[in-house]
Write an enzyme that holds these catalytic residues in place. Structure first.
Site, PDB file in Angstrom:
ATOM      1  CG  HIS A 123      -5.695   2.238  -0.963  1.00 29.25           C
ATOM      2  ND1 HIS A 123      -5.720   2.776   0.295  1.00 29.25           N
ATOM      3  CD2 HIS A 123      -5.917   0.913  -0.805  1.00 29.25           C
ATOM      4  CE1 HIS A 123      -5.946   1.819   1.182  1.00 29.25           C
ATOM      5  NE2 HIS A 123      -6.073   0.678   0.540  1.00 29.25           N
ATOM      6  CD  GLU A 159     -20.125  -1.946  24.973  1.00 29.68           C
ATOM      7  OE1 GLU A 159     -20.069  -1.301  23.897  1.00 29.68           O
ATOM      8  OE2 GLU A 159     -21.164  -2.027  25.650  1.00 29.68           O
ATOM      9  CG  HIS A 184     -28.908  -7.990  28.523  1.00 28.15           C
ATOM     10  ND1 HIS A 184     -29.535  -7.539  27.396  1.00 28.15           N
ATOM     11  CD2 HIS A 184     -28.549  -6.879  29.227  1.00 28.15           C
ATOM     12  CE1 HIS A 184     -29.556  -6.214  27.423  1.00 28.15           C
ATOM     13  NE2 HIS A 184     -28.970  -5.798  28.507  1.00 28.15           N
ATOM     14  CG  ASP A 205     -10.079   9.450   4.756  1.00 25.89           C
ATOM     15  OD1 ASP A 205     -10.411  10.528   5.279  1.00 25.89           O
ATOM     16  OD2 ASP A 205      -9.340   9.374   3.764  1.00 25.89           O
ATOM     17  CG  HIS A 245      -1.877  -1.162   1.261  1.00 24.80           C
ATOM     18  ND1 HIS A 245      -1.521  -2.414   1.683  1.00 24.80           N
ATOM     19  CD2 HIS A 245      -3.191  -1.235   0.916  1.00 24.80           C
ATOM     20  CE1 HIS A 245      -2.572  -3.228   1.612  1.00 24.80           C
ATOM     21  NE2 HIS A 245      -3.594  -2.556   1.150  1.00 24.80           N
TER      22      HIS A 245
END
Lengths: 657, 657
Positions: B254, B402, B464, B150, B23
């Site tokens: 890229h 989280e 849950h 980005d 890259h």
């Protein structure tokens, strides 16, 4: 109208007191918002919760489930009776701790894990905009509303939703933020100090800030939101647990256990002299009237549908039912025959993209949500993008936002009328696993399509090489995990996945080129649909060795079979593209495929975890840890996933070495 | 200075051309930024990559790995030789496709999955601020820099990072955003239209926008950023693939394959007449001088450390080495004895929080990152919060984020000197699984602590209730998964997890109360550390049945044993708190524990997936799908996870029914 809001409050308080637990914060804090929405703005018909053109409502802060149950009971949804509300949180109640998707009861999606609901709402708004553009406003013309808590907006998923909904300018999406300054742990300022409204504005949302207990302000805000072409966020300053003197506006407002004394004190404070669970008739009548107020509109809609040409009606009904286009099987058969005739090797993911390019002319309800990555984006061939300007497009550029991509797909599937695909690399399924779990729990037919399914990824290295992810997805209930061995199996797996409409599918494709292993296929036959099948039976005597393989390792197993048979060891190769479908087969079929009294060797470029159920104490050729950076060829050698390793394992088990 | 930047460009181009893939976008686009940072601002000493007080650098856009390798080679890190660069992306090279953590080579963290790196950078900045406050600026006084693409900012994880870093006002955290308007799929506007700089400002960041190729502007921006008390985001407008005429500023910039012709054209365009892989000596000398420019500072720092009282030195070295406080084992032993003396049942998660409350006085490097949820937050007992104002606190309110909580924990562990815990519900581990995988891959000793580990959650329902999550984590390489049966095992598992410093641990605790099953424990003994052990041997004859159980189901197995033995069936109960540790034991020990020629029954309130390796074709009492909403007691009955069910399964297998 205030008594109508209080009716929500007291049903909620009474149910929570009876259950001895629950989350009062949301129903008490958002009662006015919900009342204004349901009595003045929401398009729905309580007698038919499945009316396709209803507005959608999502309770993203799902712990506040009593808000939703109260609304459904009050407006007259048959499934949510007072008896059900009295069993709130008990086993078997329709009023579960968190809302569990059941459209017949008015519960659009299962919510609870924060952020998922607003991701779903985004998907519903996408589905509505897409269907409206494709089918016309006379059939599809509704809004999506979501109740949202602080937690939903803290979640990365929520942030991805803000960004993507703003980008797509989904003007029919309207959020109500329960801005109560409180969380389970105390003041929101413990963990948040950003300008939440500003954050939405930066993503090009319409934002209006109101007092969430001001009935008139709420109504005005909804009217404005409907008129604004941008998605709208109505920031509602509310008091958590409003009405219960001991807890309102405090941390305990969230879910501190409410007592009968709290219920009595609330009745005193809000002037509600009625007994527990009793909504006075005039108030209940007003609520029930609200649940019927679109009755004539509802009948007009059905008349419009009935007035359409039969073919258009049928197509609409087919889409809503989730049935596949009837030609689909035939087109996939033709693809298989062509692949077999050509006989070429093909990268797994390219077979998938080719299949989709071919289906494009006959399959209009498909919406392909795709991460910005080279191989997955091959699925956009022949498609226009769904954008802020162009709603007839069926390819959604999701950028690098896997989690909301999954939740959006759930929302599209939950909305109905469209069939969502979510496409990225398998290694990044971990980023959307929270949404995949919700697909599985809701039994939504989302198709999760992945490229780069093993160390075959090569030199991008272990971050990009799944080794444990097949196992982690096979462990998920209701999730079918497909890993096709070649282009023929790719078509078969796609067909099987499409036919599985009561749950999600994972389709894991290789990046690397896969030689054709299925050189024959009868029209209408789908071997992969049985989950596992005898690809090559032992041909030099009674089977002594059974090689079980999936995906790119099937060709390795075939080579090993050649070597073993050339040494006089009768060997069969079983291709196992989908364990879950294999588990659905008869015991007799399973015995036939797996064989008896043979040495079994599993072959998969992944960890052994989960394989033991099929190995009868046999051996496994695969990975034992994470991958590495290097060419695919070098890695297969390095990790010893080769025909020679399979042969050696089989012979070791046969005590021949 | 421009030639120094070009030296990065051509090393990168030459390595990528040789590897035939890679890259180029990042190294060519961010060469000036990196040059200014490494030659003028970064505090480091290439001769000692592990200097504790070095500035930290994270390449969050890890696919641009050649930027980092070029910098490390040019500044003189011994491990990254020119020979290594010439083997870029080959198996065995230190220059892997994506950077793989190896501190001795100057690679602070493994990056690649987008967003993880900036989450790690947040954790490093937290660790620095914490250690600085605890140990003083003379020992800890550095910055954390991250290169960001980005994609990192589109990821929800990145958005969580922005919000949390702004909230915590980590002024020593400085990001360089590679604002090149291009992604793998084309223009960023395909998927993003928000005001990225504005989004940072809304979260109280210092933001400055510059031309990313303007050497002077870069330097000024870094100076400003260091002076500003807020975290800083330097938005660098860059040209992707800068210097390669065919691809620069386009999608191909890229990662389109670069050819020798591209390399030649770039040499022409940028005026670089030198052969492949050759950096002219004057330029290389300048780079090497940059790598040595903190030499005297480095020696001063060591002198300061050496001048401290011996005890302070030792404590600093202990922390940096990751060694545990020596008293820890003894304190845990005392806790176990007290628990046994009292004999009380105790919710699993409360045992964990009690253990931590007891360890607080002797364990200062612990940083507890916690989601905003009731049971997990019990771990904050006796602790002050780490906030923008108070850096000596050791409890971090992470809100409902989280994923970044996990990545932050990785960053803290990678920084060294502090020991991170991440605490939430087990069901929400799915949200941070991307970060957990990185812990496992980097072998970082992060402790993932979870409450609510099964259907024992009760009426909050299936969203849950983990059923598949233990399996999905056991499937992850290097991850130790602990599920203690009572408070004694809780202490033992904590000790074993703490002693596992070459990888992450999951500690899954029950919400519900666990009766004491371990009524005896010798000082210094740790049965759980062997992964599985005979909790109760058959006592009415030769063992006929072996019950294998974990966590809350161990007490069910013990009750089943009573019933079976009362019917004359000799039965043993094996507690298996950690499969991974059991797998490390000798074959002899495993045989002793598992027994031979007995009927084996697994008992766990989770899915069978993965259990077959221990069952020898035996039976399993557990879940077969998702849970439900209802009381824990009702659910255990409903799903038939009871002593009676275990007894029935055993007798069925013994053909006694």
């Amino acid at each position: 109208m205030q008594p109508l809001a209080h009716a929500i409050r007291f049903l909620s308080i009474d149910a929570i007191v009876k259950a001895q637990e629950g989350h009062q914060g949301v129903p008490l804090g958002m009662a006015e918002i919900a009342t204004v929405l349901f009595t003045q703005h929401l398009k729905f018909h309580a007698a038919d919760p499945e009316w396709p053109d209803r507005d959608r409502v999502v309770l993203s802060n799902g712990h506040g489930s009593m808000l939703l149950y109260s609304l459904l009971y009050l407006t007259g949804y048959e499934a949510i009776s007072l008896a059900q509300i009295k069993t709130f949180r008990e086993l078997g109640s329709r009023c579960a701790g968190h809302p569990e998707r059941s459209v017949d009861a008015g519960i659009e999606v299962t919510t609870g894990p924060l952020g998922q609901g607003i991701g779903n709402a985004l998907g519903m708004a996408v589905a509505e905009a897409s269907l409206r553009a494709q089918l016309g406003e006379h059939l599809v013309n509704h809004h999506t509303y979501a109740f949202v808590g602080d937690g939903c907006l803290q979640e990365g998923m929520g942030q991805e939703m803000i960004s993507l909904a703003g980008h797509l300018q989904l003007g029919r999406l309207i959020l109500f933020w329960d801005d109560n300054h409180m969380t389970d742990d105390g003041d929101t300022h413990l963990a948040v100090s950003e300008d939440v409204c500003g954050r939405f504005r930066m993503a090009d949302w319409h934002v209006v800030e109101i007092d969430g207990h001001d009935l008139e302000a709420i109504s005005t805000a909804i009217l404005e939101a409907k008129q604004d072409p941008r998605p709208s966020m109505i920031a509602c300053r509310t008091v958590i647990g409003y009405g219960v003197p001991r807890v309102q506006g405090t941390r305990g407002g969230h879910s501190a256990r409410l007592t009968p004394e709290d219920a009595a004190a609330a009745r005193q404070q809000l002037g509600w002299p009625y007994p527990a669970f009793e909504t006075p008739e005039p108030i209940l009548n007003q609520w029930r009237a609200a649940g019927r107020r679109h009755e004539s509109f509802y009948h007009d809609w059905h008349q419009q549908l009935a007035a359409l040409p039969r073919q258009e009606q049928d197509e609409f009904q087919r889409r809503i039912s989730g049935a596949l286009p009837p030609e689909l099987g035939q087109w996939l058969d033709e693809y298989k025959q062509q692949v077999i005739e050509k006989g070429d090797a093909c990268p797994g993911i390219m077979a998938s993209s080719e299949i989709h390019a071919r289906l494009t002319p006959i399959w209009h309800e498909r919406l392909i949500a795709c991460a910005d990555l080279e191989a997955p984006t091959a699925h956009k061939r022949l498609l226009q993008a769904f954008t802020a300007e162009q709603r007839t497009g069926t390819y959604i550029h999701c950028g690098i936002r896997e989690h909301v991509m999954g939740a959006m797909a759930n929302g599209i599937a939950a909305h109905g009328g469209a069939m969502p695909l979510s496409v990225t690399y398998l290694a990044f399924s971990d980023y959307q696993r929270g949404a995949m779990r919700m697909s599985a729990l809701m039994k939504l037919p989302v198709k999760y399509v992945f490229s780069h399914d093993s160390i075959g990824v090569g030199s991008n290295g272990p971050t990009h090489q799944p080794v444990e992810i097949l196992a982690s997805l096979r462990a998920m209930p209701n999730m079918y995990v497909f890993r096709p061995a070649d282009a023929v199996e790719a078509a078969e797996c796609w067909q099987a996945a499409l036919e599985y409409i009561t749950g999600p599918s994972t389709l894991a494709f290789a990046k690397q080129s896969l030689p054709l292993v299925r050189t024959q296929a009868q029209p209408g036959e789908n071997c992969s649909k049985r989950g596992a099948y005898i690809l090559a039976e032992a041909s030099v005597g009674t089977r002594a060795v059974t090689l079980l393989a999936t995906g790119s390792e099937v060709s390795i197993a075939l080579e090993a079979r050649e070597q073993l048979q050339s040494q006089g060891i009768p060997t069969a190769v079983i291709s196992m593209p989908c364990w879950e479908l294999f588990e659905c087969q008869t015991d007799a079929y399973k015995r036939e495929v797996l064989g008896s009294n043979t040495v079994r060797i599993g072959v998969e470029a992944a960890l052994r975890f989960g394989w033991d159920r099929y190995l009868e104490g046999g051996d496994f050729v695969g990975m034992t840890g994470f991958g590495d950076s290097g060419s695919a060829e070098a890695l297969y050698q390095h990790f010893n996933i080769t025909p020679e390793a399979v042969v050696a394992a089989a012979k070791r088990r046969l005590s021949l070495v």
